[in-house]
Design a protein around this motif. Structure first.
Motif, PDB file in Angstrom:
ATOM      1  N   ARG A  49       0.835  -1.189   0.000  1.00  0.00           N
ATOM      2  CA  ARG A  49       0.000   0.000   0.000  1.00  0.00           C
ATOM      3  C   ARG A  49       0.876   1.246   0.000  1.00  0.00           C
ATOM      4  O   ARG A  49       1.784   1.384   0.822  1.00  0.00           O
ATOM      5  CB  ARG A  49      -0.915  -0.001   1.218  1.00  0.00           C
ATOM      6  CG  ARG A  49      -2.060  -0.991   1.093  1.00  0.00           C
ATOM      7  CD  ARG A  49      -3.164  -0.407   0.218  1.00  0.00           C
ATOM      8  NE  ARG A  49      -4.073  -1.443  -0.258  1.00  0.00           N
ATOM      9  CZ  ARG A  49      -5.133  -1.190  -1.008  1.00  0.00           C
ATOM     10  NH1 ARG A  49      -5.397   0.050  -1.363  1.00  0.00           N
ATOM     11  NH2 ARG A  49      -5.913  -2.157  -1.420  1.00  0.00           N
ATOM     12  N   THR A  59      -0.258  -3.854   9.120  1.00  0.00           N
ATOM     13  CA  THR A  59      -1.193  -2.878   9.669  1.00  0.00           C
ATOM     14  C   THR A  59      -0.579  -1.483   9.759  1.00  0.00           C
ATOM     15  O   THR A  59      -1.287  -0.524  10.069  1.00  0.00           O
ATOM     16  CB  THR A  59      -1.675  -3.315  11.060  1.00  0.00           C
ATOM     17  OG1 THR A  59      -0.543  -3.641  11.877  1.00  0.00           O
ATOM     18  CG2 THR A  59      -2.581  -4.533  10.959  1.00  0.00           C
ATOM     19  N   TYR A  61       0.779   0.220   7.237  1.00  0.00           N
ATOM     20  CA  TYR A  61       0.816   0.878   5.936  1.00  0.00           C
ATOM     21  C   TYR A  61      -0.426   1.747   5.756  1.00  0.00           C
ATOM     22  O   TYR A  61      -1.448   1.541   6.434  1.00  0.00           O
ATOM     23  CB  TYR A  61       0.940  -0.152   4.819  1.00  0.00           C
ATOM     24  CG  TYR A  61       2.299  -0.820   4.793  1.00  0.00           C
ATOM     25  CD1 TYR A  61       3.277  -0.425   3.891  1.00  0.00           C
ATOM     26  CD2 TYR A  61       2.624  -1.814   5.718  1.00  0.00           C
ATOM     27  CE1 TYR A  61       4.533  -1.008   3.888  1.00  0.00           C
ATOM     28  CE2 TYR A  61       3.874  -2.400   5.722  1.00  0.00           C
ATOM     29  CZ  TYR A  61       4.829  -1.994   4.810  1.00  0.00           C
ATOM     30  OH  TYR A  61       6.076  -2.565   4.819  1.00  0.00           O
ATOM     31  N   HIS A  63      -3.471   2.274   4.211  1.00  0.00           N
ATOM     32  CA  HIS A  63      -4.394   1.461   3.424  1.00  0.00           C
ATOM     33  C   HIS A  63      -5.353   2.300   2.584  1.00  0.00           C
ATOM     34  O   HIS A  63      -6.145   1.746   1.814  1.00  0.00           O
ATOM     35  CB  HIS A  63      -5.153   0.505   4.348  1.00  0.00           C
ATOM     36  CG  HIS A  63      -4.302  -0.592   4.894  1.00  0.00           C
ATOM     37  ND1 HIS A  63      -4.307  -1.871   4.386  1.00  0.00           N
ATOM     38  CD2 HIS A  63      -3.380  -0.597   5.879  1.00  0.00           C
ATOM     39  CE1 HIS A  63      -3.450  -2.619   5.042  1.00  0.00           C
ATOM     40  NE2 HIS A  63      -2.869  -1.871   5.965  1.00  0.00           N
ATOM     41  N   ASP A  64      -5.278   3.628   2.721  1.00  0.00           N
ATOM     42  CA  ASP A  64      -6.091   4.490   1.862  1.00  0.00           C
ATOM     43  C   ASP A  64      -5.408   4.786   0.532  1.00  0.00           C
ATOM     44  O   ASP A  64      -6.011   5.383  -0.363  1.00  0.00           O
ATOM     45  CB  ASP A  64      -6.370   5.819   2.577  1.00  0.00           C
ATOM     46  CG  ASP A  64      -7.296   5.660   3.771  1.00  0.00           C
ATOM     47  OD1 ASP A  64      -8.163   4.763   3.710  1.00  0.00           O
ATOM     48  OD2 ASP A  64      -7.141   6.405   4.755  1.00  0.00           O
ATOM     49  N   ASN A  93      -2.517  -6.851  -2.848  1.00  0.00           N
ATOM     50  CA  ASN A  93      -2.388  -5.935  -1.717  1.00  0.00           C
ATOM     51  C   ASN A  93      -0.938  -5.804  -1.248  1.00  0.00           C
ATOM     52  O   ASN A  93      -0.439  -4.704  -1.063  1.00  0.00           O
ATOM     53  CB  ASN A  93      -3.263  -6.426  -0.569  1.00  0.00           C
ATOM     54  CG  ASN A  93      -3.945  -5.307   0.183  1.00  0.00           C
ATOM     55  OD1 ASN A  93      -4.122  -4.213  -0.354  1.00  0.00           O
ATOM     56  ND2 ASN A  93      -4.330  -5.566   1.419  1.00  0.00           N
ATOM     57  N   LEU A 117     -10.212  -3.445   9.033  1.00  0.00           N
ATOM     58  CA  LEU A 117      -9.975  -2.842   7.721  1.00  0.00           C
ATOM     59  C   LEU A 117     -11.137  -3.134   6.774  1.00  0.00           C
ATOM     60  O   LEU A 117     -11.807  -4.160   6.875  1.00  0.00           O
ATOM     61  CB  LEU A 117      -8.680  -3.378   7.112  1.00  0.00           C
ATOM     62  CG  LEU A 117      -7.380  -3.033   7.855  1.00  0.00           C
ATOM     63  CD1 LEU A 117      -6.198  -3.746   7.196  1.00  0.00           C
ATOM     64  CD2 LEU A 117      -7.155  -1.529   7.883  1.00  0.00           C
ATOM     65  N   THR A 121      -9.370  -3.248   1.215  1.00  0.00           N
ATOM     66  CA  THR A 121      -7.965  -3.052   1.598  1.00  0.00           C
ATOM     67  C   THR A 121      -7.457  -4.138   2.542  1.00  0.00           C
ATOM     68  O   THR A 121      -6.301  -4.082   2.964  1.00  0.00           O
ATOM     69  CB  THR A 121      -7.760  -1.682   2.276  1.00  0.00           C
ATOM     70  OG1 THR A 121      -8.488  -1.631   3.507  1.00  0.00           O
ATOM     71  CG2 THR A 121      -8.205  -0.551   1.364  1.00  0.00           C
ATOM     72  N   ARG A 122      -8.284  -5.124   2.872  1.00  0.00           N
ATOM     73  CA  ARG A 122      -7.899  -6.153   3.850  1.00  0.00           C
ATOM     74  C   ARG A 122      -7.405  -7.414   3.147  1.00  0.00           C
ATOM     75  O   ARG A 122      -8.063  -7.916   2.229  1.00  0.00           O
ATOM     76  CB  ARG A 122      -9.089  -6.500   4.754  1.00  0.00           C
ATOM     77  CG  ARG A 122      -8.732  -7.510   5.845  1.00  0.00           C
ATOM     78  CD  ARG A 122      -9.877  -7.746   6.820  1.00  0.00           C
ATOM     79  NE  ARG A 122     -11.029  -8.358   6.183  1.00  0.00           N
ATOM     80  CZ  ARG A 122     -12.201  -7.772   6.030  1.00  0.00           C
ATOM     81  NH1 ARG A 122     -12.403  -6.534   6.439  1.00  0.00           N
ATOM     82  NH2 ARG A 122     -13.201  -8.406   5.440  1.00  0.00           N
ATOM     83  N   ASN A 123      -6.272  -7.924   3.575  1.00  0.00           N
ATOM     84  CA  ASN A 123      -5.776  -9.191   3.036  1.00  0.00           C
ATOM     85  C   ASN A 123      -6.814 -10.283   3.240  1.00  0.00           C
ATOM     86  O   ASN A 123      -7.316 -10.472   4.355  1.00  0.00           O
ATOM     87  CB  ASN A 123      -4.480  -9.612   3.744  1.00  0.00           C
ATOM     88  CG  ASN A 123      -3.326  -8.669   3.477  1.00  0.00           C
ATOM     89  OD1 ASN A 123      -3.390  -7.840   2.580  1.00  0.00           O
ATOM     90  ND2 ASN A 123      -2.263  -8.793   4.254  1.00  0.00           N
TER      91      ASN A 123
END
Length: 286
Positions: A49, A59, A61, A63-64, A93, A117, A121-123
């Motif tokens: 990200r 967590t 990074y 994520h936006d 991701n 998240l 954006t979530r794994n």
């Protein structure tokens, strides 16, 4: 998506060796080494990200921001090409290059700390491609122990309890891909020969002899030396036994709880139970 072998992907050994040699000049993160007994779990972020190499803790990074190749990937042209050739970049991701040796990893579930998240954006899906491995490198899920071979593409159900053993001084090096779970008309991967989710092939499964009563009794004698200070060493022994012998479902955590319950140190059992909660049930983002 359950754990399964997908297909083989061809690796150019000459170009791969050049890139892996280049990684000696890259600073590797040791984030998540608290999962490891024996050594460190080292990784470098190739796609993330915001395109930042960051500190390796997913967590941490932004994520936006959209995902992109990092400065480390720019130094590794073959691995960058490999990533572009096998993965749907729209849903990709993170990609980490990960290496470990002479170590075992505590049985755990991944993704627990990512629940806050957003889906986009979530794994959600994890893929592995081994780049360097040997016969003493193992994975396990439940009571199944198996090997991933060099150049194979695997999806791993990281929400299930799983573990790893690298019982060799030779480094095991994998590419680890994390994808988000959002609708798409494309496949997550573009690997020729990919078939349906057929699970773990029988010829990748390691046939282990059953754990004997004498073996169990020997492990229980470790209660005599188990304290909060020695729990990592005892854990390592139990995990190694699991990869060589079949002790049944939930062998590692069940055995550690039994040993801790029999230990003289009153803090041992609460400590092991807290470890089990953290690694398999509930974990906060760091």
């Amino acid at each position: 998506m359950r754990t399964h072998y997908v297909a083989d992907t061809w690796l150019d050994d000459s170009r791969l060796a050049k890139d892996l040699a280049q990684t000696d000049s890259i600073p590797w993160s040791e984030a998540y080494s608290d999962y490891v007994f024996g050594g460190a779990w080292k990784s470098c972020m190739l796609w993330a990200r915001g395109g930042s190499a960051g500190d390796g803790v997913v967590t941490n990074y932004d994520h936006d921001r959209p995902a992109a190749f990092t400065e480390f990937a720019d130094q590794l042209p073959y691995l960058r090409e490999l990533i572009e050739s096998v993965a749907d970049l729209d849903r990709l991701n993170f990609v980490r290059l990960a290496k470990v040796q002479n170590s075992v990893i505590i049985p755990h579930r991944d993704l627990l700390e990512l629940s806050e998240l957003a889906d986009e954006t979530r794994n959600a899906h994890r893929m592995h491609i081994p780049l360097a491995t040997n016969e003493d490198c193992f994975f396990n899920e439940g009571d199944t122990v198996y090997r991933m071979r060099k150049g194979e593409v695997w999806f791993l159900d990281a929400s299930e309890i799983h573990s790893v053993a690298v019982l060799s001084s030779e480094e095991r090096v994998h590419l680890m891909f994390d994808f988000v779970d959002v609708p798409s008309t494309k496949s997550l991967i573009t690997v020729e020969g990919a078939g349906p989710e057929a699970g773990i092939p029988a010829d990748r499964t390691v046939k282990r002899p059953p754990l004997t009563d004498a073996d169990r009794a020997g492990l229980m004698r470790l209660a005599d030396v188990l304290t909060v200070e020695t729990v990592n060493e005892i854990f390592s022994i139990v995990i190694k036994k699991h990869f060589r012998y079949d002790g049944g479902e939930n062998f590692v955590w069940g055995t550690m709880i039994d040993i801790a319950r029999a230990a003289a140190d009153p803090a041992a059992l609460p400590h092991v139970e807290e470890l089990r909660r953290h690694y398999t049930l509930e974990r906060s983002a760091r």
